[in-house]
Design a protein around this motif. Sequence first.
Motif, PDB file in Angstrom:
ATOM      1  N   ALA A 205      14.758 -37.304  21.935  1.00 17.75           N
ATOM      2  CA  ALA A 205      15.264 -37.316  20.559  1.00 17.75           C
ATOM      3  C   ALA A 205      15.708 -38.720  20.153  1.00 17.75           C
ATOM      4  O   ALA A 205      15.443 -39.174  19.034  1.00 17.75           O
ATOM      5  CB  ALA A 205      16.432 -36.328  20.430  1.00 17.75           C
ATOM      6  N   ARG A 206      16.345 -39.425  21.070  1.00 15.06           N
ATOM      7  CA  ARG A 206      16.808 -40.785  20.761  1.00 15.06           C
ATOM      8  C   ARG A 206      15.639 -41.758  20.650  1.00 15.06           C
ATOM      9  O   ARG A 206      15.630 -42.638  19.794  1.00 15.06           O
ATOM     10  CB  ARG A 206      17.799 -41.259  21.818  1.00 15.06           C
ATOM     11  N   LEU A 207      14.640 -41.599  21.516  1.00 14.69           N
ATOM     12  CA  LEU A 207      13.450 -42.440  21.411  1.00 14.69           C
ATOM     13  C   LEU A 207      12.747 -42.217  20.071  1.00 14.69           C
ATOM     14  O   LEU A 207      12.296 -43.175  19.426  1.00 14.69           O
ATOM     15  CB  LEU A 207      12.490 -42.130  22.558  1.00 14.69           C
TER      16      LEU A 207
ATOM     17  N   VAL B 286      14.557 -44.018  17.327  1.00 12.73           N
ATOM     18  CA  VAL B 286      14.277 -45.460  17.343  1.00 12.73           C
ATOM     19  C   VAL B 286      12.915 -45.747  16.728  1.00 12.73           C
ATOM     20  O   VAL B 286      12.746 -46.682  15.932  1.00 12.73           O
ATOM     21  CB  VAL B 286      14.353 -46.008  18.788  1.00 12.73           C
ATOM     22  N   LEU B 287      11.920 -44.952  17.083  1.00 14.05           N
ATOM     23  CA  LEU B 287      10.584 -45.134  16.510  1.00 14.05           C
ATOM     24  C   LEU B 287      10.603 -44.957  14.995  1.00 14.05           C
ATOM     25  O   LEU B 287       9.977 -45.727  14.249  1.00 14.05           O
ATOM     26  CB  LEU B 287       9.604 -44.146  17.144  1.00 14.05           C
ATOM     27  N   LYS B 288      11.343 -43.955  14.531  1.00 16.18           N
ATOM     28  CA  LYS B 288      11.465 -43.727  13.087  1.00 16.18           C
ATOM     29  C   LYS B 288      12.158 -44.899  12.405  1.00 16.18           C
ATOM     30  O   LYS B 288      11.750 -45.337  11.319  1.00 16.18           O
ATOM     31  CB  LYS B 288      12.238 -42.426  12.830  1.00 16.18           C
TER      32      LYS B 288
ATOM     33  N   PRO C 284       9.656 -26.791  26.254  1.00 21.36           N
ATOM     34  CA  PRO C 284       8.915 -26.557  25.005  1.00 21.36           C
ATOM     35  C   PRO C 284       9.605 -27.146  23.786  1.00 21.36           C
ATOM     36  O   PRO C 284       8.940 -27.617  22.854  1.00 21.36           O
ATOM     37  CB  PRO C 284       8.832 -25.029  24.931  1.00 21.36           C
ATOM     38  N   GLU C 285      10.954 -27.156  23.783  1.00 21.59           N
ATOM     39  CA  GLU C 285      11.670 -27.716  22.633  1.00 21.59           C
ATOM     40  C   GLU C 285      11.423 -29.211  22.507  1.00 21.59           C
ATOM     41  O   GLU C 285      11.341 -29.743  21.398  1.00 21.59           O
ATOM     42  CB  GLU C 285      13.178 -27.446  22.759  1.00 21.59           C
ATOM     43  N   THR C 286      11.285 -29.896  23.652  1.00 23.61           N
ATOM     44  CA  THR C 286      11.034 -31.330  23.632  1.00 23.61           C
ATOM     45  C   THR C 286       9.652 -31.627  23.057  1.00 23.61           C
ATOM     46  O   THR C 286       9.471 -32.570  22.279  1.00 23.61           O
ATOM     47  CB  THR C 286      11.146 -31.917  25.049  1.00 23.61           C
ATOM     48  N   ILE C 287       8.675 -30.811  23.435  1.00 21.31           N
ATOM     49  CA  ILE C 287       7.326 -30.973  22.881  1.00 21.31           C
ATOM     50  C   ILE C 287       7.351 -30.766  21.370  1.00 21.31           C
ATOM     51  O   ILE C 287       6.697 -31.503  20.614  1.00 21.31           O
ATOM     52  CB  ILE C 287       6.347 -29.992  23.548  1.00 21.31           C
ATOM     53  N   GLN C 288       8.111 -29.794  20.910  1.00 27.56           N
ATOM     54  CA  GLN C 288       8.213 -29.549  19.478  1.00 27.56           C
ATOM     55  C   GLN C 288       8.843 -30.724  18.742  1.00 27.56           C
ATOM     56  O   GLN C 288       8.429 -31.083  17.638  1.00 27.56           O
ATOM     57  CB  GLN C 288       9.029 -28.269  19.217  1.00 27.56           C
TER      58      GLN C 288
ATOM     59  N   ILE D  58       8.634 -33.893  19.549  1.00 23.43           N
ATOM     60  CA  ILE D  58       7.625 -34.952  19.445  1.00 23.43           C
ATOM     61  C   ILE D  58       6.622 -34.607  18.350  1.00 23.43           C
ATOM     62  O   ILE D  58       6.251 -35.453  17.528  1.00 23.43           O
ATOM     63  CB  ILE D  58       6.908 -35.139  20.792  1.00 23.43           C
ATOM     64  N   ARG D  59       6.177 -33.365  18.354  1.00 20.35           N
ATOM     65  CA  ARG D  59       5.183 -32.932  17.379  1.00 20.35           C
ATOM     66  C   ARG D  59       5.732 -33.020  15.963  1.00 20.35           C
ATOM     67  O   ARG D  59       5.059 -33.513  15.042  1.00 20.35           O
ATOM     68  CB  ARG D  59       4.762 -31.492  17.696  1.00 20.35           C
TER      69      ARG D  59
END
Length: 311
Positions: free
Chosen positions: A90-92, A95-97, A116-120, A122-123
């Motif tokens: 989430a923090r990465l 930063v990208l945003k 699965p929540e982490t994949i969501q 990123i998506r």
Amino acid sequence: MSLRKMGLLAVLGILLCAGVLMFFRDHVISTTGAQDEITDLSSLYEAQEEIAAAKEQLQKGAEPAEILTKDAGSHVAIVIDGLPDRTTTARLLDVLKKHGASAVFFVEGQNAANQPETIQLIREAGQEIGNYTFVGIAAAQGLPQDRLLAEICRTQKVVEVLAATKPRLFRAPRTAYNEELLCALRAAGIDYAVKETAHYAPGHLKDAAGAIAYAATVSPGSIIAIDIAKPVEAAAKDAPVEDLRPAVDKQPTLEDKSEEEPKKAPVDAASELDWLLTALKNTGKKPASIYDFRKIRYVPAAPAATVKEGR
């Protein structure tokens, strides 16, 4: 026995039966259903149909996937090797945003299935998800075909289920892209293998000044890999895929660590990325889409010409 006592006993009996039925519903039926769901999900991630289809494509003569690598542009690309934990991810993404930058998160299928929540996250952030094999295995070019296809196809399946899209990009630690591997990638539905030209592990950039010094060594057109995960070595050619790596965090358990091991300073991958993106922009190397980089088509080596002896 009086009618009053008989009525009281009847009420108690009804209440007891109702309690037993509720317990059966909540603790037996519900638990069984949950176990069936987990079992079905595990079976889904085995990707047997996808593996069989990839084998068929290989037998028909699949073309090699292309290689994305360094080019002559002034831009750079960011790829993240290994799925971080949800908080770090989430923090990465924040930063990208902040920098309006894109990146590719190369994820292990096993860790993706456990997060699965982490994949969501990123998506939903609009960032690309790539295939990092099922366990993040090193030297993928040396794996037997069955195991290689299992590593690739199972990860494709997990990401497709969780993110509603199949990865188009592939990476693996310390892997040389040969014809067999590139053909296997194409047979599994992957278009490109990504070759980095610079990398660092979180903890390498200590502060903004360190990031400036590192950015100065990165040439324009580079693909920068951030090594979140530790590579998994193939212990044996026939070792089960599931036994090679613990799920989710790949870090040793507390029991595995020596009491005498010195404490290390906490690593903040997000802050390091923030410093790096700032330093890169200040040197005119703006992060760009990985698809803007040079594409190399693998050309098999020509067979050696037969030398005829003169008379």
